[in-house]
Design an enzyme around this catalytic site. Structure first.
Site, PDB file in Angstrom:
ATOM      1  N   HIS A 155       1.097 -18.523   0.520  1.00  0.00           N
ATOM      2  CA  HIS A 155       2.038 -19.647   0.589  1.00  0.00           C
ATOM      3  C   HIS A 155       1.571 -20.828  -0.253  1.00  0.00           C
ATOM      4  CE1 HIS A 155       4.523 -18.211   4.107  1.00  0.00           C
ATOM      5  NE2 HIS A 155       3.542 -17.327   4.072  1.00  0.00           N
ATOM      6  N   ASP A 363       1.336 -28.295  -4.464  1.00  0.00           N
ATOM      7  CA  ASP A 363       1.887 -27.642  -3.271  1.00  0.00           C
ATOM      8  C   ASP A 363       2.439 -26.284  -3.663  1.00  0.00           C
ATOM      9  OD1 ASP A 363       2.678 -27.406  -0.625  1.00  0.00           O
ATOM     10  OD2 ASP A 363       3.545 -29.419  -0.562  1.00  0.00           O
TER      11      ASP A 363
HETATM   12  O1  F6P Z   1       0.460 -22.381   4.086  1.00  0.00           O
HETATM   13  C1  F6P Z   1      -0.232 -23.467   4.468  1.00  0.00           C
HETATM   14  C2  F6P Z   1      -0.835 -23.461   5.873  1.00  0.00           C
HETATM   15  O2  F6P Z   1      -2.185 -23.218   5.916  1.00  0.00           O
HETATM   16  C3  F6P Z   1      -0.187 -22.473   6.796  1.00  0.00           C
HETATM   17  O3  F6P Z   1      -0.943 -21.333   6.923  1.00  0.00           O
HETATM   18  C4  F6P Z   1      -0.037 -23.272   8.058  1.00  0.00           C
HETATM   19  O4  F6P Z   1       1.211 -23.024   8.632  1.00  0.00           O
HETATM   20  C5  F6P Z   1      -0.050 -24.722   7.627  1.00  0.00           C
HETATM   21  O5  F6P Z   1      -0.636 -24.754   6.366  1.00  0.00           O
HETATM   22  C6  F6P Z   1      -0.744 -25.625   8.642  1.00  0.00           C
HETATM   23  O6  F6P Z   1      -2.127 -25.475   8.583  1.00  0.00           O
HETATM   24  P1  F6P Z   1      -3.037 -25.096   9.828  1.00  0.00           P
HETATM   25  O7  F6P Z   1      -2.655 -23.727  10.273  1.00  0.00           O
HETATM   26  O8  F6P Z   1      -4.426 -25.175   9.295  1.00  0.00           O
HETATM   27  O9  F6P Z   1      -2.749 -26.125  10.880  1.00  0.00           O
END
Ligand code: F6P
Length: 471
Positions: A155, A363
């Site tokens: 992502h 991003d």
């Molecule tokens: O894709 C970015 C990401 O790491 C996702 O895996 C996640 O939904 C989001 O950012 C939020 O981050 P975290 O899971 O570290 O709270």
């Protein structure tokens, strides 16, 4: 149809409260439509043995989550995933803090995922792994003899090999992606960067546009820009305008125009830089004083990591400085809020805001940009001011694209957005909405799974070429 097993670090277990991640927002509807299993971390951490796996079944989805031990959480999540991979994949070599111990923890937790996951697996399950936390998972499963089709979607961005090779031990980690059948990226740039890495650093043989030979197998690379539920989000936004919450917020503005920014508190989102740009805007365009309110909603994130705490202080200081310098007893230029809001509340606020400010320094996609555009009233739409360094800029070419490192340029774009004539707003919005309606969330999931499950199907290759709507 084969059973779908989705694996990610975070799992969007229903009724577990509002969270801020784009990954959960994208997977949940896609998985609900097809049914299957969503496997990952429960978000809980324990000092001794990790909490055993728990299953919650809703509709046709089984949510299976397990806890992590404290040292795993420290080394895998706070350590290697978020203090090494996260900054480096976002081109921030200056913020990476590598330790061999954290790398060991990262591999150990991937093994732990593989060990627990295999108790659920059937031979013909299709496995879809998400994001940078789980790069070596396919390798760990293959070593345990699993021959399932396994896809990986990242992502977040993939930087050029010149940046990626600064990752200590990259040669142990990145080539492990070759154990997947399909590796998907958000943009062509990301896919090309990865292809260059495979060619330059691993000397892999390129079979054609989108396939590389890897040992005795083939790995395919594709571009799958993640979308949003465009039509459903537009409907949600329309309804949300009637909610007492949105009415109250609008009432509190006393007729002023609203600008909105919604981001996790993360240095990749460019929030201090955006505050500087807003400050420049107030300095250059005094005619807007008292007429515009900038609402910045920023839930805290990864609070155990020092850089995130420092960022919180920096943004708080910037907000205080701007409000102190420009505010009046009757007008607060910036409203800064750390509370997470529900999707309905956000949809209504997006629709009520004349300008959406989405200016990350880097991003993968940025779904706030897409949701802001989807939420607009087509007859009287707001304007999206969007960083050229967000993946969404490839599709949302009719937004006002800005360089977030140029505060004056962003200030001028804010003024242009606020003053934009209705006809131009309508045209820009219609152009963005068309692309978002074509490549919505279900299209994204279907394209990925189609490419993973039926690689030879007509019209389904090569996937590495330009994806719908991308420049
Ligand atoms: O894709 C970015 C990401 O790491 C996702 O895996 C996640 O939904 C989001 O950012 C939020 O981050 P975290 O899971 O570290 O709270």
């Amino acid at each position: 149809m084969a059973r779908l097993v989705v694996v990610s670090n975070r799992v969007g277990v229903p009724e577990s409260g509002a969270r801020a991640g784009g990954l959960e927002v994208s997977i949940r509807p896609a998985l609900r439509r097809r049914g299957g299993i969503w496997f990952g971390w429960s978000g809980r951490v324990s000092d001794r043995d990790p909490e055993p796996a728990k299953t919650v079944e809703r509709d046709s989805v089984a949510y299976v989550t397990m806890g992590l031990r404290k040292d795993d959480y420290e080394e895998f999540y706070n350590g290697f995933a978020n203090r090494v991979l996260w900054p480096i994949l976002h081109y921030r070599l200056d913020l990476a803090e590598f330790s061999r111990r954290d790398l060991g923890g990262y591999f150990r937790v991937n093994e732990f995922f593989a060990r627990n996951l295999e108790t659920l697996l059937k031979p013909d399950d299709v496995i879809w792994v998400h994001d940078y936390h789980l790069i070596p998972l396919a390798k760990a499963l293959r070593e345990r003899g699993h021959k399932n089709r396994i896809g990986f979607f990242i992502h977040i961005p993939c930087p050029p090999p010149e940046v990626l090779t600064a990752l200590p031990n990259h040669e142990r980690l990145i080539p492990a992606l070759g154990h997947y059948d399909l590796v998907g990226f958000q943009t062509e740039t990301d896919a090309n960067n990865f292809s260059r890495y495979l060619t330059n650093e691993c000397a892999l043989k390129r079979i054609d546009d989108d396939r590389f030979a890897f040992d005795d197998r083939t790995v395919r690379i594709g571009v799958f820009p993640v979308g949003v539920e465009t039509e459903a989000f537009a409907r949600l936004a329309r309804r949300a305008m009637e909610s007492s919450f949105v009415r109250e917020v609008l009432g509190s503005l006393s007729g002023r125009i609203m600008m909105i920014g919604v981001d996790r508190l993360d240095y990749t989102k460019g929030i201090p830089e955006r505050m500087n740009a807003f400050e420049r805007f107030l300095a250059i365009f005094p005619e807007w004083h008292g007429n515009v309110t900038y609402l910045q909603i920023t839930p805290r994130s990864r609070t155990d990591i020092p850089e995130y705490g420092d960022l919180g202080r920096l943004v708080g200081e910037a907000v205080g400085r701007i409000n102190g310098a420009y505010g009046e007893a009757s007008w607060t230029p910036v409203r800064y809020i750390n509370k997470a809001h529900s999707r309905t509340a956000l949809a209504g606020l997006y629709r009520a805001a004349r300008v959406g400010l989405v200016t990350p320094l880097r991003d993968g996609m940025n779904l706030v940009a897409k949701e802001y555009a989807a939420a607009q009233n087509a007859d009287d739409p707001g304007v999206l001011v969007l960083s050229r360094f967000a993946g969404a800029a490839r599709e949302c070419t009719a937004a006002l694209l800005v360089n977030p490192y140029d505060p004056e340029g962003v200030a001028i774009a804010i003024n242009r957005a606020l003053a934009m004539p209705l006809e131009e707003r309508r045209q820009r919005h219609a152009a963005i909405f068309k692309v978002l309606a074509q490549n919505d969330l279900s299209h994204w999931a279907e394209r990925f799974l189609q490419a993973l499950e039926h690689p030879q199907a007509a019209g389904n290759a090569p996937v590495a070429r330009r994806a719908a709507g991308q420049r």
